[in-house]
Design an enzyme around this catalytic site. Sequence first.
Site, mmCIF file in Angstrom:
data_model
loop_
_atom_site.group_PDB
_atom_site.id
_atom_site.type_symbol
_atom_site.label_atom_id
_atom_site.label_comp_id
_atom_site.label_asym_id
_atom_site.label_seq_id
_atom_site.Cartn_x
_atom_site.Cartn_y
_atom_site.Cartn_z
ATOM 1 N N TRP A 99 0.831 -1.205 0.000
ATOM 2 C CA TRP A 99 0.000 0.000 0.000
ATOM 3 C C TRP A 99 0.865 1.255 0.000
ATOM 4 O O TRP A 99 0.551 2.238 -0.671
ATOM 5 C CB TRP A 99 -0.917 -0.015 1.231
ATOM 6 C CG TRP A 99 -1.755 1.218 1.384
ATOM 7 C CD1 TRP A 99 -2.937 1.500 0.766
ATOM 8 C CD2 TRP A 99 -1.471 2.343 2.227
ATOM 9 N NE1 TRP A 99 -3.410 2.728 1.170
ATOM 10 C CE2 TRP A 99 -2.530 3.262 2.070
ATOM 11 C CE3 TRP A 99 -0.431 2.657 3.105
ATOM 12 C CZ2 TRP A 99 -2.571 4.477 2.763
ATOM 13 C CZ3 TRP A 99 -0.469 3.864 3.787
ATOM 14 C CH2 TRP A 99 -1.526 4.752 3.608
ATOM 15 N N HIS A 100 1.975 1.214 0.741
ATOM 16 C CA HIS A 100 2.865 2.368 0.780
ATOM 17 C C HIS A 100 3.533 2.598 -0.574
ATOM 18 O O HIS A 100 3.577 3.724 -1.073
ATOM 19 C CB HIS A 100 3.955 2.175 1.841
ATOM 20 C CG HIS A 100 3.537 2.590 3.215
ATOM 21 N ND1 HIS A 100 2.938 1.722 4.105
ATOM 22 C CD2 HIS A 100 3.624 3.773 3.868
ATOM 23 C CE1 HIS A 100 2.683 2.356 5.236
ATOM 24 N NE2 HIS A 100 3.087 3.594 5.114
ATOM 25 N N ASP A 101 4.062 1.539 -1.139
ATOM 26 C CA ASP A 101 4.779 1.666 -2.412
ATOM 27 C C ASP A 101 5.039 0.268 -2.958
ATOM 28 O O ASP A 101 5.411 -0.634 -2.197
ATOM 29 C CB ASP A 101 6.114 2.404 -2.213
ATOM 30 C CG ASP A 101 6.698 2.893 -3.529
ATOM 31 O OD1 ASP A 101 6.029 2.735 -4.566
ATOM 32 O OD2 ASP A 101 7.813 3.442 -3.506
#
Length: 552
Positions: free
Chosen positions: A436-438
């Site tokens: 989700w972050h990257d």
Amino acid sequence: MSITDLTVKIPSSSRSTSIPSESKRKRSRWGTVEFKFYYVILCLALPIMIWIPITISSPSHPNYPQYQFKLSRGWLFGRDLDNSDSQYRSFRNNIPILTAVAALFLSLKYCWSRLCNVSQVPTDNLHLLPFNAVLSTLFLLGLHGSSILKLVAVISVNYVVAKTCKSSRLGPALTWAFNIGILFLNDRYNGYQFGEIFPSMEFLDQERYEGFYPRWHINFNITMLRLVSFSMDYYWACKNPVSVETGSSLDERQRQTTNHPVEMYSYVNYFAYALYSPLYIAGPIMTFNDFMWQFRRPLTITKSSVSGYFVRFICCLLTMEAILHFMYVVAIKDTRAWAGDTPAQIGMIGFWNLIIVWLKLLLPWRFFRLWALSDGIDPPENMIRCMANNYSTFGFWRSWHRSYNLWIIRYIYIPLGGMKNVFVNSVLVFTFVALWHDLTFKLLAWGWLVSLFILPEMLARYFLPSSRYSSTSWYRHVCAFGGVLNVLLMMTANLVGFVIGIDGLQFFLDELIETFAGIRYLIAVLFCLFVGVQLMFEYREEEMRKGIYRRC
């Protein structure tokens, strides 16, 4: 005044009616010989920890020319400024614009509220939701320009999916598949171009229609959480209608879990929630249920509490400015200008980079939460502990991105079974959090490391439960050694995920364990961390003496 006045106040932690009686309070250790010894160590260690990064940031240091180009002109004591972190720079440089937008938003909202309250004082603020939707549309037009059409199309499809499936089990599956699919597609196609979808709309890709920040898909990671929240809350409301007495009050947790009548899950309310201006860019994250309850039953947010929060934000901002003016550790890390540095200097480069990561996330979250509080909305607080005031892996993640943690627990962890299979569920959760972050291997490695590093604490809690051993004289010290291990593991995981990556960590470890100076420094670090964990233990004991209870 008490030392616990420094504790960030959250509704679920302060229980004034739960202050333990004199007979049940644990005796304070602050004045004991043991802790006076800890104070001496603290007074010696802290100045050294500050002095080391300042000395390696001096123009006279041999490595200074390697990163000098990354520095910009500062305003504090004639010092240059390390504003090289792109994520924080985008916030810092735009604070004046964001402040002006927030002031305009609040002014328009105030005028509208006065007009609506001319004839009568409403018992709720539901009449403000359509106006919020209008303000959000204007805000996003300025922010994303023509790309607002893409965003509205995505949230509309999500709404249709939720409304079509209602209480069907297919609803949650389709919601998750759709939103995760959009995350991957956004990354693959860089937010899409109108010309690639509809050639006749190619003119909307022109720069004059782009808006102030055309990369809408970067912010969609936060928006996606709100879309899932609405769909899942609506699904549960359809399955389990709950009636709440008109006069009953709800606390923070109850607002998140108590359903509304299904008619409250309308498109206007959904639109106003998903694109709510104060929280749109970075959060904190609120559930749909919580958001709507605060309009149905407005909270009492005093001017003094908002003013106090503003002062706290300014203090954090000035702290960050002082660090960036005197410690150029971000530029040193980015250019790897640490050749010839001692293990202590290398260790402090890593430590202060983590402090900057903490502050660069805390400041935007505090700014946008301050905006929301000024608007009468109280979202969950993030970062309720300083990064350097954590000894538990579980507690660290509960306190770090707290609003996200609450979201994870409600929509992923509990549906997966919760405590029934902690380790497997934690691996799944942190894999999702990393992606989700990257969508990078570095963050995926971070997620798996975090999942692995919770094992020691789980085993320690199982074999040495506090319910059995807390009364023994040795238990606190054994726990302190465990806390030291946790601190080292958490620092390792976050250095990999957010600072230097796996290659940089390998260099750090080589310098620390393959040289005599490195081993000597590591022993000193372990000793100082032991002292620090003991102080953290007693600080939490002091909180409990004041009726403040937390799981972090």
